[in-house]
Scaffold this motif. Structure first.
Motif, PDB file in Angstrom:
ATOM      1  N   HIS A 189       0.870  -1.180   0.000  1.00 21.59           N
ATOM      2  CA  HIS A 189       0.000   0.000   0.000  1.00 21.59           C
ATOM      3  C   HIS A 189       0.905   1.228   0.000  1.00 21.59           C
ATOM      4  CE1 HIS A 189      -3.375   2.681   0.642  1.00 21.59           C
ATOM      5  NE2 HIS A 189      -2.678   3.261   1.608  1.00 21.59           N
ATOM      6  N   ASN A 190       0.932   1.921  -1.123  1.00 20.42           N
ATOM      7  CA  ASN A 190       1.764   3.122  -1.281  1.00 20.42           C
ATOM      8  C   ASN A 190       3.217   2.848  -0.877  1.00 20.42           C
ATOM      9  OD1 ASN A 190      -0.447   4.537  -2.217  1.00 20.42           O
ATOM     10  ND2 ASN A 190      -0.858   5.559  -0.275  1.00 20.42           N
ATOM     11  N   GLU A 191       3.830   1.895  -1.579  1.00 23.71           N
ATOM     12  CA  GLU A 191       5.198   1.476  -1.264  1.00 23.71           C
ATOM     13  C   GLU A 191       6.164   1.780  -2.408  1.00 23.71           C
ATOM     14  OE1 GLU A 191       6.412   0.447   1.423  1.00 23.71           O
ATOM     15  OE2 GLU A 191       4.806  -0.404   2.657  1.00 23.71           O
ATOM     16  N   GLU A 192       5.934   2.878  -3.141  1.00 23.69           N
ATOM     17  CA  GLU A 192       6.805   3.181  -4.273  1.00 23.69           C
ATOM     18  C   GLU A 192       8.259   3.402  -3.834  1.00 23.69           C
ATOM     19  OE1 GLU A 192       5.354   6.669  -6.228  1.00 23.69           O
ATOM     20  OE2 GLU A 192       5.952   8.040  -4.607  1.00 23.69           O
ATOM     21  N   HIS A 193       8.462   3.800  -2.602  1.00 23.25           N
ATOM     22  CA  HIS A 193       9.816   4.036  -2.100  1.00 23.25           C
ATOM     23  C   HIS A 193      10.589   2.729  -1.919  1.00 23.25           C
ATOM     24  CE1 HIS A 193      13.105   5.899   0.008  1.00 23.25           C
ATOM     25  NE2 HIS A 193      12.883   5.186   1.099  1.00 23.25           N
ATOM     26  N   HIS A 194       9.861   1.615  -1.663  1.00 23.19           N
ATOM     27  CA  HIS A 194      10.515   0.343  -1.346  1.00 23.19           C
ATOM     28  C   HIS A 194      10.385  -0.726  -2.419  1.00 23.19           C
ATOM     29  CE1 HIS A 194      11.726   1.109   2.776  1.00 23.19           C
ATOM     30  NE2 HIS A 194      10.541   1.603   3.049  1.00 23.19           N
ATOM     31  N   ILE A 195       9.336  -0.654  -3.236  1.00 25.26           N
ATOM     32  CA  ILE A 195       8.942  -1.823  -4.015  1.00 25.26           C
ATOM     33  C   ILE A 195      10.010  -2.285  -5.005  1.00 25.26           C
ATOM     34  CG2 ILE A 195       7.742  -0.483  -5.803  1.00 25.26           C
ATOM     35  CD1 ILE A 195       6.712  -3.905  -4.271  1.00 25.26           C
TER      36      ILE A 195
END
Length: 259
Positions: free
Chosen positions: A10-16
């Motif tokens: 859920h809203n993990e663009e920083h980690h994905i």
């Protein structure tokens, strides 16, 4: 034997991206996305992952059970978006699958908090049940969910790096979310709070993290996190007390005077 790595997001663009790259050895990477409003799904698809959108609705176990039905893999490894699969883990996974050594496997998680690798206290390395035959497990619990299975539990080699809290804003957002969910779960289970628990449990929670679990060895951050764990314990019981007393904070004041 087919291996799927499953990632809930859920809203993990920083980690994905880093998460998926660390699991690139899998036969399938399946991302179950909880209606992200950032570029999580787009980035995951660009790296070859299959993305299925499914609302979480506060039920972490339900989301994991849903994920198990979205793949035909023989074995699954759950990896959170803020985790990375360390080198050497793939060989251990393949060895277990080749031997068909059916079990629920615990894997070591090394926690990174605000950029610091934690060795002790409440964020010391722990073991989480993440790897198993897909059809042999079921998840239960709305928060701190866990696996139910008839298979034996074994510990495997390999590890995950868990990049947990990276900002205080993130820390307190999860702090508020988890204390609310814990209070609601305890209330639904018939458990109740009291002013005595609010008074005495938080200091013991701090003592357990900082002294008994040697959190002092993690320096200043170890002290701060132990203090906040005590506060977390107090807030959890205050919210449970509030649910029990019908959202009337005056009850707490009246009870404290009587005691």
């Amino acid at each position: 034997m087919k291996l799927a790595v499953i990632i809930l997001t859920h809203n993990e663009e920083h980690h994905i991206e880093a998460c998926i790259r660390s699991a690139a050895f899998a036969d399938e990477i399946l991302v179950i996305d909880d209606m992200s409003t950032d570029r999580t799904a787009e980035l995951a698809q660009s790296l070859g992952a299959r993305v299925v959108t499914h609302p979480l609705a506060g039920d972490f176990a339900g989301q994991r059970n849903f994920a198990l039905m979205q793949t035909d893999a023989d074995w699954v490894l759950y990896v959170d978006a803020d985790e990375r699969v360390n080198e050497g883990t793939e060989a251990e996974l393949r060895r277990i699958m080749a031997a068909d050594a059916r079990a629920v496997y615990e894997i070591k998680r090394i926690n990174i908090v605000f950029g610091q690798r934690m060795c002790c206290g409440g964020h010391r390395p722990d073991y989480s049940q993440r790897f198993y035959p897909r059809l042999a497990v079921h998840w239960v619990g709305c928060i701190h969910e866990h696996v139910v299975s008839e298979l034996p539990v074994r510990r495997m080699d390999g590890s995950l790096l868990h990049h947990t809290y990276e900002s205080w804003e993130q820390y307190f957002q999860k702090f508020n979310q988890y204390t609310t969910l814990m209070a609601e779960q305890r209330y639904a289970d018939g458990k109740r709070s009291s002013f005595l628990k609010i008074l005495f449990d938080p200091p013991f929670a701090f003592f357990r993290f900082y002294v008994l679990q040697c959190g002092f060895l993690d320096g200043r951050l170890g002290f701060i996190l132990a203090m906040f764990h005590g506060f977390y314990t107090m807030v959890k019981y205050v919210k449970l007390y509030d649910l029990d007393k019908g959202n009337d904070p005056l009850h707490m004041a009246e009870d404290s005077i009587k005691k």
